[in-house]
Design a protein around this motif. Structure first.
Motif, mmCIF file in Angstrom:
data_model
loop_
_atom_site.group_PDB
_atom_site.id
_atom_site.type_symbol
_atom_site.label_atom_id
_atom_site.label_comp_id
_atom_site.label_asym_id
_atom_site.label_seq_id
_atom_site.Cartn_x
_atom_site.Cartn_y
_atom_site.Cartn_z
ATOM 1 N N LYS A 37 0.840 -1.194 0.000
ATOM 2 C CA LYS A 37 0.000 0.000 0.000
ATOM 3 C C LYS A 37 0.880 1.250 0.000
ATOM 4 O O LYS A 37 1.959 1.264 0.600
ATOM 5 N N VAL A 38 0.383 2.303 -0.675
ATOM 6 C CA VAL A 38 1.100 3.577 -0.761
ATOM 7 C C VAL A 38 0.118 4.712 -0.519
ATOM 8 O O VAL A 38 -0.931 4.780 -1.176
ATOM 9 N N GLY A 39 0.442 5.607 0.405
ATOM 10 C CA GLY A 39 -0.376 6.780 0.642
ATOM 11 C C GLY A 39 0.008 7.911 -0.299
ATOM 12 O O GLY A 39 1.171 8.054 -0.689
ATOM 13 N N VAL A 40 -0.972 8.717 -0.666
ATOM 14 C CA VAL A 40 -0.744 9.885 -1.526
ATOM 15 C C VAL A 40 -0.768 11.131 -0.654
ATOM 16 O O VAL A 40 -1.699 11.316 0.148
ATOM 17 N N CYS A 41 0.235 11.980 -0.796
ATOM 18 C CA CYS A 41 0.271 13.207 0.006
ATOM 19 C C CYS A 41 0.463 14.423 -0.889
ATOM 20 O O CYS A 41 0.658 14.314 -2.101
ATOM 21 N N GLY A 57 6.157 8.279 -4.162
ATOM 22 C CA GLY A 57 5.691 7.350 -3.139
ATOM 23 C C GLY A 57 6.643 7.262 -1.966
ATOM 24 O O GLY A 57 7.686 6.612 -2.070
ATOM 25 N N HIS A 58 6.321 7.940 -0.861
ATOM 26 C CA HIS A 58 7.172 7.885 0.329
ATOM 27 C C HIS A 58 6.393 7.480 1.583
ATOM 28 O O HIS A 58 6.964 7.426 2.666
ATOM 29 N N GLU A 59 5.094 7.206 1.433
ATOM 30 C CA GLU A 59 4.281 6.687 2.530
ATOM 31 C C GLU A 59 3.862 5.277 2.114
ATOM 32 O O GLU A 59 3.042 5.116 1.222
ATOM 33 N N TRP A 60 4.407 4.247 2.751
ATOM 34 C CA TRP A 60 4.205 2.915 2.177
ATOM 35 C C TRP A 60 4.299 1.816 3.231
ATOM 36 O O TRP A 60 4.810 2.013 4.329
ATOM 37 N N GLY A 111 -12.708 11.445 4.323
ATOM 38 C CA GLY A 111 -11.387 11.608 4.918
ATOM 39 C C GLY A 111 -10.383 12.190 3.944
ATOM 40 O O GLY A 111 -10.592 12.204 2.722
ATOM 41 N N PRO A 112 -9.232 12.678 4.448
ATOM 42 C CA PRO A 112 -8.264 13.357 3.593
ATOM 43 C C PRO A 112 -7.261 12.462 2.877
ATOM 44 O O PRO A 112 -6.539 12.935 1.997
ATOM 45 N N LYS A 113 -7.186 11.176 3.225
ATOM 46 C CA LYS A 113 -6.092 10.337 2.715
ATOM 47 C C LYS A 113 -6.586 9.308 1.706
ATOM 48 O O LYS A 113 -7.503 8.538 1.967
ATOM 49 N N THR A 114 -5.915 9.279 0.543
ATOM 50 C CA THR A 114 -6.114 8.227 -0.446
ATOM 51 C C THR A 114 -4.942 7.260 -0.374
ATOM 52 O O THR A 114 -3.784 7.675 -0.301
#
Length: 341
Positions: free
Chosen positions: A33-37, A63-66, A328-331
């Motif tokens: 999984k990877v979060g988008v910021c 991609g730095h949230e993973w 929510g704010p996070k995809t």
């Protein structure tokens, strides 16, 4: 392997690229999984400062949230890492300079930032190469979606910590995005009275559903003594507002970045004896974030609005509507094997 590659401002696609091999002191992680910021969006639209000062250039894999699982390790790495669920630090210092050797590798002059700075490929791909020293094991009590939020939570924990508030005191957080909300969750878990402020809209309405002590617009913000203020916004005028609002002798943490310069009257800072703390990266906050997620004192799950396949990355980065998205704010992007659709 499949990866999402940005080739220019507003242009990116899923394509085949060579799979990484581990360095002697590194590993290869199969990404789940990877979060988008916001940084990813700025790299996509071309507004990110690193693109203009030479610290980043196209083509790039963001991609730095993973979260993922180690599938290969170099000869110098403890083989017990293979098979373990992990996330990792974004900030990779040289390891040799005085900043690195004094515990400040996140501000190393020649650092890489995974998926952001220096050309180190990010995690929006089926596999990611990383130094073993940057790994953090993820307990089984944290699922992959929540594990992908450890990196922003590290930033949020550092901002909360820098605010200098303790149980029974009052913290004001400016900006109800992912970092601000996570910061508020850490503060609430520590027994702090938590208030948030921002512009009226979807983000502020969502913040009101999370049960904080107060959620306000800047126009309705009550006149209370604020023992700490965190600016987690992208508004250029909020850092000055933070200095105006903070109690004398207390601390303001600055973790948000605006597209334009912010102006603060340093006379106010000096005459109020205020400390300003800048926050870059989550490195020192990753372990506290993992612990809080694992023991359940902070649950980032409600912040996730949607989980989408890699093929939807362009729409997400371009801000196009996605059917079925929550408030929510996070995809989170699903990169796990078998997720392609």
């Amino acid at each position: 392997m499949r990866a999402y590659v940005i080739t220019g401002p507003g242009t990116g696609s899923v394509t085949e690229v060579p799979a990484p091999q581990p360095r002697p002191d590194g590993v290869v992680v199969e990404i789940s999984k990877v979060g988008v910021c916001g940084t990813d969006i700025e790299l996509f639209d071309g507004s990110m400062a690193y693109l203009h000062d030479g610290n980043a250039r196209y083509p790039l894999i963001i991609g730095h949230e993973w979260a993922g699982r180690v599938v290969d390790a170099g000869a110098e790495v403890d083989p017990s890492w293979v098979g373990r669920r992990v996330t990792g630090d974004t900030m990779l210092g040289c390891g040799q300079c005085v900043r690195c050797t004094s515990g400040r590798a996140h501000v190393c002059r020649t650092r890489y930032e995974v998926g952001v700075r220096g050309g180190w490929p990010g995690a929006l791909a089926e596999r990611l190469a990383l130094p073993a020293g940057a790994l953090y094991a993820v307990p089984d009590s944290i699922d992959d979606v929540r594990a992908a939020m450890i990196e922003p939570a590290g930033n949020a924990w550092r901002a909360f910590d820098a605010g200098g508030v303790v149980a029974g005191e009052r913290l004001l957080i400016l900006g109800p995005g992912t970092i601000g909300l996570l910061c508020a969750m850490f503060a609430r878990a520590a027994g702090v009275e938590v208030h948030m402020a921002g512009r009226e809209g979807r983000s502020l309405r969502f913040a009101r559903t999370l049960g904080f002590d107060g959620v306000w617009t800047t126009d309705t913000l009550p006149e209370l003594p604020w023992h700490g203020v965190v600016d987690a916004s992208s508004a250029a005028h909020f850092p000055r507002l933070a200095v105006d609002l903070i109690e004398p002798g207390r601390r303001v943490a600055l973790v948000g970045l605006a597209g334009l310069p912010s102006t603060i009257d340093t006379r106010d800072v000096a005459l109020k004896d205020v400390t300003l703390a800048g926050i870059l990266g989550g490195s020192a906050g990753l372990r506290p974030a993992i612990d809080a997620f694992a023991n359940g004192t902070v649950d980032p799950g409600p912040l996730v609005s949607s989980i989408v396949p890699m093929e939807a990355a362009t729409d997400i980065l371009a801000g196009r509507p996605i059917p079925g998205v929550g408030s929510g704010p996070k995809t989170v992007i699903d990169v796990a094997p078998g997720s392609r659709r």
